[in-house]
Design an enzyme around this catalytic site. Structure first.
Site, PDB file in Angstrom:
ATOM      1  N   ASP A  13     -13.236  53.706  28.541  1.00 49.86           N
ATOM      2  CA  ASP A  13     -14.532  53.410  29.182  1.00 49.86           C
ATOM      3  C   ASP A  13     -15.154  54.649  29.827  1.00 49.86           C
ATOM      4  O   ASP A  13     -15.873  54.544  30.815  1.00 49.86           O
ATOM      5  CB  ASP A  13     -14.386  52.308  30.250  1.00 49.86           C
ATOM      6  CG  ASP A  13     -13.645  51.089  29.733  1.00 49.86           C
ATOM      7  OD1 ASP A  13     -14.028  50.582  28.669  1.00 49.86           O
ATOM      8  OD2 ASP A  13     -12.679  50.660  30.387  1.00 49.86           O
ATOM      9  N   HIS A  41     -17.924  50.249  22.338  1.00 53.01           N
ATOM     10  CA  HIS A  41     -18.797  51.418  22.443  1.00 53.01           C
ATOM     11  C   HIS A  41     -20.229  50.909  22.577  1.00 53.01           C
ATOM     12  O   HIS A  41     -20.664  50.088  21.773  1.00 53.01           O
ATOM     13  CB  HIS A  41     -18.707  52.303  21.200  1.00 53.01           C
ATOM     14  CG  HIS A  41     -17.315  52.741  20.868  1.00 53.01           C
ATOM     15  ND1 HIS A  41     -16.767  53.909  21.341  1.00 53.01           N
ATOM     16  CD2 HIS A  41     -16.351  52.165  20.108  1.00 53.01           C
ATOM     17  CE1 HIS A  41     -15.530  54.029  20.889  1.00 53.01           C
ATOM     18  NE2 HIS A  41     -15.260  52.983  20.143  1.00 53.01           N
TER      19      HIS A  41
END
Length: 429
Positions: A13, A41
């Site tokens: 992340d 993503h």
């Protein structure tokens, strides 16, 4: 021609999607080499927002995108993601997308087992996404996996199914569940097979061809080094190797081809799920970081735990993965903090450590040693040059690269592709 390998240098992340998207626009091929559809993503291109879990980020720009053999592939998730993207106007076909024919499949029985284990673990659960990634990797290593190439030979699958179902039936019985419905499984595979096989090929061969032609290849890692099954915070890790070395084994090109290793590093620290987190802030500061950084998982929607930047962990990640330079992301989240802190070491039972220990008990007990710096009142959001940054923000960046012993190659100041300060171009030899 230079190639680039992108990896997360924390717990995932870190903002890899935006950086990979920027690099993919200049690459000739983008390769996913590990993980599955458990790592999200988010790409922002103009007004359009794309959310990917399995497909390489290059697919949005029409770049040749490849799923390598190191990935575990859920064929139904693949189909759903492709259909969603085509609905957004993205063109996906056998010319710009390929799947390794030796890529293992994630099956419904893997998702079942993942969920059963997490449910049974209760408070001690790992915090998986429940998508069958771990069980699929287990079957790969146990030589029970059904692979993409097997979809072309479903009538000859009996012996493989015997081994696979014998293993899973025993596990399911332990959870009080009925055996695998083999007939239903075969029927599901028969239905999805033509869709997957249209993209299947020996991707090592295609990559070797484009490499010889001088193509720029971008290897796209998922998650982060601290989730690596060997080097991460075991057992609170993923089921694959997330370090840069996996780019070679997970794609079919040799290690000499992986090129510049770009580690993506958030200007603070976040983590999803269970596991040790030395700099975690369970107060208003942590909440402020989470709110300003919109820290919710792309795949699961789970709230991320937040804390100060941990230079010890990132230095360790960069060393293990041979990081050439880092991309520092989400610097703008720190805008307006009167003071900011960086973890420079740990205390453990009276000793000072300059590394993160391997044992879970030690990991849970380490106390961070902080260095406090003045924050900045100006904004870094949207900055595209050093001149756009407050002086104290520049000092923060310089201190980060000193402590992690790795230079900053670029700084990201917003989700927009153009809002990037380039120090060193990873694609330049």
């Amino acid at each position: 021609m230079a190639n680039v390998t992108v990896i997360g240098a924390q717990w995932g992340d870190e903002g890899k999607g935006k950086i990979v998207d920027w690099l993919a626009s200049r690459a000739d091929a983008v390769v996913r080499f590990q993980g599955g559809h458990n790592a999200g993503h988010t790409l922002v291109v103009g007004e359009q927002v794309y959310k990917l879990s399995l497909l390489p980020s290059g697919i949005v720009t029409g770049t040749l995108s490849i799923i390598g053999n190191g990935v575990v592939l859920d064929p139904w998730a693949l189909k759903a993601e492709i259909e969603k993207l085509t609905g957004q106007g993205v063109e996906i076909n056998a010319e710009n997308f390929a799947i390794a024919d030796n890529c293992p499949l994630i099956l419904p029985l893997h998702r079942d087992l993942d969920g059963l284990r997490e449910q049974a673990a209760g408070a001690g659960k790992i915090g998986t996404t429940g998508r069958g990634i771990g069980p699929a990797y287990e079957d790969k290593v146990g030589r029970r996996a059904i692979r993409v190439c097997d979809l072309a030979h479903l009538d000859a699958l009996d012996a493989q199914l015997d081994r696979l179902c014998a293993h899973h039936d025993a596990l399911r019985a332990g959870f009080g569940q009925p055996p695998v419905d083999r007939a239903a499984l075969i029927e599901e595979l028969r239905e999805i097979a033509p869709y997957v096989l249209q993209f299947a090929q020996p991707v090592w061969k295609r990559l070797n061809t484009v490499r010889k032609a001088g193509a720029r290849i971008l290897f796209e890692g998922a998650q982060g080094v601290l989730l690596d099954v060997d080097h991460g915070t075991y057992p609170f890790v993923t089921s694959s190797n997330t370090v840069s070395g996996t780019a070679a084994s997970g794609s079919g090109l040799g290690p000499a081809q992986t090129g510049f290793v770009l580690g993506i590093v958030k200007a603070y620290t976040t983590r999803v799920g269970s596991g040790p987190f030395p700099t975690e802030l369970e107060d208003e500061t942590g909440q402020r970081l989470g709110e300003r950084g919109h820290e919710f998982g792309t795949v699961t929607g789970r709230k991320r735990r937040c804390g100060w930047f941990d230079a010890v962990l990132v230095r360790q990640s960069c060393a293990i993965s041979g990081v050439t330079g880092i991309a520092l992301t989400k610097l703008d989240v720190l805008d307006g903090f009167e003071k900011v802190k960086i973890c420079t070491g740990y205390r453990l039972r009276g000793k000072v450590l300059d590394y993160f220990p391997s044992h879970a008990a030690d990991q849970a007990e380490v106390e961070p040693i902080y260095e406090e710096m003045d924050g900045w009142s100006g904004t870094t959001a949207g900055a595209r040059s050093w001149a756009d940054l407050p002086a104290q923000a520049i000092k923060y960046i310089q201190r980060v690269q000193e402590l992690i012993e790795t230079p900053v190659a670029l700084v990201s100041t917003s989700p927009e592709r153009e809002d990037t300060i380039l120090v060193r171009d990873p694609f330049v030899d």
